[in-house]
Design a protein around this motif. Structure first.
Motif, short mmCIF file in Angstrom:
data_model
loop_
_atom_site.label_atom_id
_atom_site.label_comp_id
_atom_site.label_asym_id
_atom_site.label_seq_id
_atom_site.Cartn_x
_atom_site.Cartn_y
_atom_site.Cartn_z
N ILE A 39 0.84 -1.21 0.00
CA ILE A 39 0.00 0.00 0.00
C ILE A 39 0.87 1.25 0.00
O ILE A 39 0.60 2.21 -0.73
CB ILE A 39 -0.97 -0.01 1.20
CG1 ILE A 39 -2.03 -1.10 1.01
CG2 ILE A 39 -1.63 1.35 1.39
CD1 ILE A 39 -2.88 -1.36 2.25
N VAL A 40 1.92 1.25 0.80
CA VAL A 40 2.84 2.39 0.83
C VAL A 40 3.44 2.60 -0.56
O VAL A 40 3.49 3.72 -1.06
CB VAL A 40 3.95 2.20 1.89
CG1 VAL A 40 5.04 3.24 1.74
CG2 VAL A 40 3.36 2.25 3.29
N GLY A 41 3.89 1.52 -1.20
CA GLY A 41 4.50 1.62 -2.53
C GLY A 41 3.53 2.17 -3.56
O GLY A 41 3.87 3.07 -4.33
N PHE A 42 2.30 1.64 -3.59
CA PHE A 42 1.29 2.13 -4.53
C PHE A 42 0.97 3.60 -4.28
O PHE A 42 0.83 4.39 -5.21
CB PHE A 42 0.00 1.31 -4.45
CG PHE A 42 0.04 0.02 -5.22
CD1 PHE A 42 0.33 0.00 -6.57
CD2 PHE A 42 -0.22 -1.18 -4.58
CE1 PHE A 42 0.36 -1.18 -7.28
CE2 PHE A 42 -0.19 -2.37 -5.27
CZ PHE A 42 0.10 -2.38 -6.63
N SER A 43 0.84 3.95 -3.00
CA SER A 43 0.50 5.33 -2.64
C SER A 43 1.59 6.29 -3.04
O SER A 43 1.34 7.36 -3.60
CB SER A 43 0.25 5.42 -1.13
OG SER A 43 -0.74 4.52 -0.74
N THR A 67 -7.57 10.28 -6.90
CA THR A 67 -7.88 9.12 -7.73
C THR A 67 -7.14 7.89 -7.23
O THR A 67 -6.24 7.98 -6.40
CB THR A 67 -7.51 9.38 -9.20
OG1 THR A 67 -6.09 9.60 -9.28
CG2 THR A 67 -8.24 10.59 -9.77
N GLY A 68 -7.51 6.74 -7.75
CA GLY A 68 -6.86 5.50 -7.35
C GLY A 68 -7.09 5.22 -5.88
O GLY A 68 -8.21 5.36 -5.38
N VAL A 73 -9.17 6.28 0.55
CA VAL A 73 -8.57 6.66 1.84
C VAL A 73 -7.68 7.88 1.61
O VAL A 73 -6.94 7.94 0.65
CB VAL A 73 -7.81 5.47 2.49
CG1 VAL A 73 -6.63 5.04 1.68
CG2 VAL A 73 -7.41 5.78 3.91
N ARG A 74 -7.80 8.88 2.52
CA ARG A 74 -7.04 10.13 2.34
C ARG A 74 -5.56 9.97 2.62
O ARG A 74 -4.74 10.69 2.05
CB ARG A 74 -7.59 11.21 3.28
CG ARG A 74 -8.78 11.92 2.78
CD ARG A 74 -9.09 13.20 3.54
NE ARG A 74 -8.84 13.21 4.94
CZ ARG A 74 -9.69 12.85 5.90
NH1 ARG A 74 -10.87 12.41 5.58
NH2 ARG A 74 -9.36 12.95 7.16
#
Length: 163
Positions: A39-43, A67-68, A73-74
């Motif tokens: 999740i960190v990597g995608f974010s 987006t995405g 989630v903010r």
């Protein structure tokens, strides 16, 4: 913060190295750590050049990323870190008797990390609200900070009219 942030991971790695067996909880912990890190990597990838360690200090942001993963989630970077920290906690808590001092160091540093991220998210939200006004306020109302909604909701689904 940059000094304290790696300490929980170092404690986690220490317990991995001295571990003699793997339990079902360890597999859940590993899965949680992998999911959080992903999740960190995608974010981070989604933010690209808009990302900074403390996002509220980034001055060249011209729009809010909505987006995405940012549509559900903010603060997905923080969410990912929290999930990864939960995974490390599941692993480390089982080994408190192996080395209580390392465990105490882990608990203190992970508490610091979690608190720092929470405070940073609040400061980031305040700065973004100041910068983008109603646009960010609307985004803040629609998208939860840390725990994503399972289903994207439509505004008209919540239109309650007296008949």
């Amino acid at each position: 913060m940059k000094i304290v942030f790696p300490i929980p991971m170092i404690c986690y790695i220490y317990f991995l190295v001295v571990n003699n067996q793997i339990s079902a909880w360890d597999l859940i912990a590993l899965l949680s750590t992998i999911i959080g890190t992903t999740i960190v990597g995608f974010s981070k990838n989604k933010l690209g050049v808009k990302h900074s360690w403390a996002g509220y200090s980034k001055q060249n942001i011209s729009e809010i990323e909505k987006t995405g993963i940012y549509a559900i989630v903010r603060h997905p970077l923080y969410t990912g870190i929290y999930i990864a920290c939960f995974g490390t906690f599941l692993f480390v808590i089982q080994r408190v008797v192996n080395n209580p001092i390392i465990f105490i160091i882990y608990i203190i540093s992970i508490s610091f990390v979690v608190t720092f991220l929470y405070i940073s998210s609040k400061k980031e939200s305040v700065a973004l609200k100041e910068r983008f006004g109603e646009e960010f306020a609307q985004y803040e109302r629609e998208v939860p900070a840390f725990i994503p909604r399972l289903f994207l909701r439509k505004e008209e689904d919540y239109d309650i009219r007296a008949e």
